[in-house]
Design a protein around this motif. Structure first.
Motif, mmCIF file in Angstrom:
data_model
loop_
_atom_site.group_PDB
_atom_site.id
_atom_site.type_symbol
_atom_site.label_atom_id
_atom_site.label_comp_id
_atom_site.label_asym_id
_atom_site.label_seq_id
_atom_site.Cartn_x
_atom_site.Cartn_y
_atom_site.Cartn_z
ATOM 1 N N LEU A 48 -2.427 -12.897 11.101
ATOM 2 C CA LEU A 48 -1.515 -12.034 10.341
ATOM 3 C C LEU A 48 -1.177 -12.635 8.980
ATOM 4 N N ASP A 49 -1.117 -13.963 8.887
ATOM 5 C CA ASP A 49 -0.899 -14.617 7.588
ATOM 6 C C ASP A 49 -2.058 -14.318 6.634
ATOM 7 N N ILE A 50 -3.281 -14.338 7.164
ATOM 8 C CA ILE A 50 -4.457 -14.019 6.340
ATOM 9 C C ILE A 50 -4.379 -12.572 5.880
ATOM 10 N N TYR A 51 -4.057 -11.684 6.802
ATOM 11 C CA TYR A 51 -3.910 -10.273 6.437
ATOM 12 C C TYR A 51 -2.850 -10.099 5.352
ATOM 13 N N GLU A 52 -1.717 -10.763 5.502
ATOM 14 C CA GLU A 52 -0.630 -10.619 4.535
ATOM 15 C C GLU A 52 -1.086 -11.008 3.126
ATOM 16 N N ARG A 53 -1.780 -12.143 3.006
ATOM 17 C CA ARG A 53 -2.256 -12.583 1.684
ATOM 18 C C ARG A 53 -3.237 -11.576 1.094
ATOM 19 N N GLU A 54 -4.158 -11.096 1.915
ATOM 20 C CA GLU A 54 -5.160 -10.138 1.429
ATOM 21 C C GLU A 54 -4.531 -8.794 1.064
ATOM 22 N N ILE A 55 -3.556 -8.350 1.836
ATOM 23 C CA ILE A 55 -2.865 -7.086 1.538
ATOM 24 C C ILE A 55 -2.104 -7.210 0.223
ATOM 25 N N ASP A 56 -1.437 -8.339 0.015
ATOM 26 C CA ASP A 56 -0.717 -8.551 -1.253
ATOM 27 C C ASP A 56 -1.670 -8.449 -2.437
ATOM 28 N N ASP A 57 -2.815 -9.118 -2.335
ATOM 29 C CA ASP A 57 -3.813 -9.046 -3.413
ATOM 30 C C ASP A 57 -4.285 -7.610 -3.616
ATOM 31 N N ILE A 71 5.164 1.659 -2.972
ATOM 32 C CA ILE A 71 6.484 2.001 -2.458
ATOM 33 C C ILE A 71 6.803 1.250 -1.179
ATOM 34 N N SER A 72 5.916 1.348 -0.214
ATOM 35 C CA SER A 72 6.176 0.730 1.079
ATOM 36 C C SER A 72 4.882 0.680 1.875
ATOM 37 N N GLU A 89 -1.052 0.509 6.637
ATOM 38 C CA GLU A 89 -0.702 1.726 5.904
ATOM 39 C C GLU A 89 0.029 1.305 4.633
ATOM 40 N N CYS A 90 -0.470 1.754 3.500
ATOM 41 C CA CYS A 90 0.173 1.453 2.220
ATOM 42 C C CYS A 90 0.498 2.769 1.522
ATOM 43 N N TYR A 91 1.730 2.904 1.081
ATOM 44 C CA TYR A 91 2.192 4.119 0.421
ATOM 45 C C TYR A 91 2.436 3.833 -1.060
ATOM 46 N N PHE A 92 1.828 4.657 -1.894
ATOM 47 C CA PHE A 92 1.937 4.530 -3.335
ATOM 48 C C PHE A 92 2.395 5.863 -3.921
ATOM 49 N N GLN A 93 2.872 5.802 -5.166
ATOM 50 C CA GLN A 93 3.127 7.012 -5.935
ATOM 51 C C GLN A 93 2.428 6.874 -7.274
ATOM 52 N N ASP A 94 1.896 8.014 -7.749
ATOM 53 C CA ASP A 94 1.282 8.010 -9.065
ATOM 54 C C ASP A 94 2.335 8.383 -10.114
ATOM 55 N N GLU A 122 3.288 -2.767 21.161
ATOM 56 C CA GLU A 122 3.049 -2.474 19.743
ATOM 57 C C GLU A 122 4.160 -3.083 18.901
ATOM 58 N N THR A 123 3.761 -3.766 17.837
ATOM 59 C CA THR A 123 4.719 -4.375 16.925
ATOM 60 C C THR A 123 4.400 -3.903 15.516
ATOM 61 N N LYS A 124 5.420 -3.474 14.804
ATOM 62 C CA LYS A 124 5.226 -2.962 13.455
ATOM 63 C C LYS A 124 5.944 -3.885 12.479
ATOM 64 N N TYR A 125 5.224 -4.264 11.405
ATOM 65 C CA TYR A 125 5.777 -5.122 10.362
ATOM 66 C C TYR A 125 5.850 -4.320 9.070
ATOM 67 N N GLU A 126 6.925 -4.478 8.351
ATOM 68 C CA GLU A 126 7.027 -3.840 7.045
ATOM 69 C C GLU A 126 6.309 -4.717 6.027
ATOM 70 N N ILE A 127 5.518 -4.083 5.164
ATOM 71 C CA ILE A 127 4.807 -4.820 4.121
ATOM 72 C C ILE A 127 5.637 -4.735 2.843
ATOM 73 N N GLU A 128 6.222 -5.854 2.465
ATOM 74 C CA GLU A 128 7.003 -5.903 1.225
ATOM 75 C C GLU A 128 6.083 -5.866 0.016
ATOM 76 N N SER A 129 6.640 -5.406 -1.073
ATOM 77 C CA SER A 129 5.890 -5.448 -2.326
ATOM 78 C C SER A 129 5.664 -6.901 -2.726
ATOM 79 N N PRO A 130 4.428 -7.251 -3.117
ATOM 80 C CA PRO A 130 4.191 -8.630 -3.564
ATOM 81 C C PRO A 130 5.019 -8.968 -4.795
#
Length: 137
Positions: A48-57, A71-72, A89-94, A122-130
């Protein structure tokens, strides 16, 4: 990442989201290939640490290249007796404030994970904005 326990679907997706198959799938495949290439097994926390770094990038690149505002997002880990599914899941706005959802799912074999006692919940983590993590926006 902030951990959120969920039973069922407590977090509803926003209406009018545009799904897109995109480079997020490429990124998760790259992570899976990278994990496959390691000689020693990793714990779920290390994975999950690897995923977090890659998702931030990924978020930083997509925000810049596609001129989107992150956004979230959520990373959901859904273990079964044989596999562990990881959904991103990544949510963006244009600029017009239209919602865009970018998502991907990858599946890892339980045998490839060092943890032998992974709870089948099932465990859900919120992905903070980098940017927030770096003290920005």
């Amino acid at each position: 990442m902030k951990k959120i326990r969920v039973k069922g679907n407590l977090i509803k997706e926003k209406n009018n989201l545009e799904k897109s198959i995109n480079s997020l799938d490429i990124m998760t495949n790259a992570i899976k290939n990278m994990l496959d290439s390691f000689k020693r097994k990793k714990t779920l926390e290390e994975i999950l640490d690897i995923y977090e770094r890659e998702i931030d990038d990924y978020i930083l690149k997509v925000s810049k290249l596609e001129k989107l505002n992150y956004i979230s997002g959520y990373l959901t880990v859904n273990p079964t007796s044989e596999r562990v599914s990881i959904k991103i899941e990544c949510y963006f706005q244009d600029k017009r404030e239209s919602w865009l959802k970018k998502e991907s799912i990858s599946v890892l074999d339980r045998d490839d994970i060092l943890d032998t006692m992974i709870e089948c919940v099932e465990t859900k983590y919120e992905i903070e904005s980098p940017l927030t993590k770096m003290g920005g926006k």
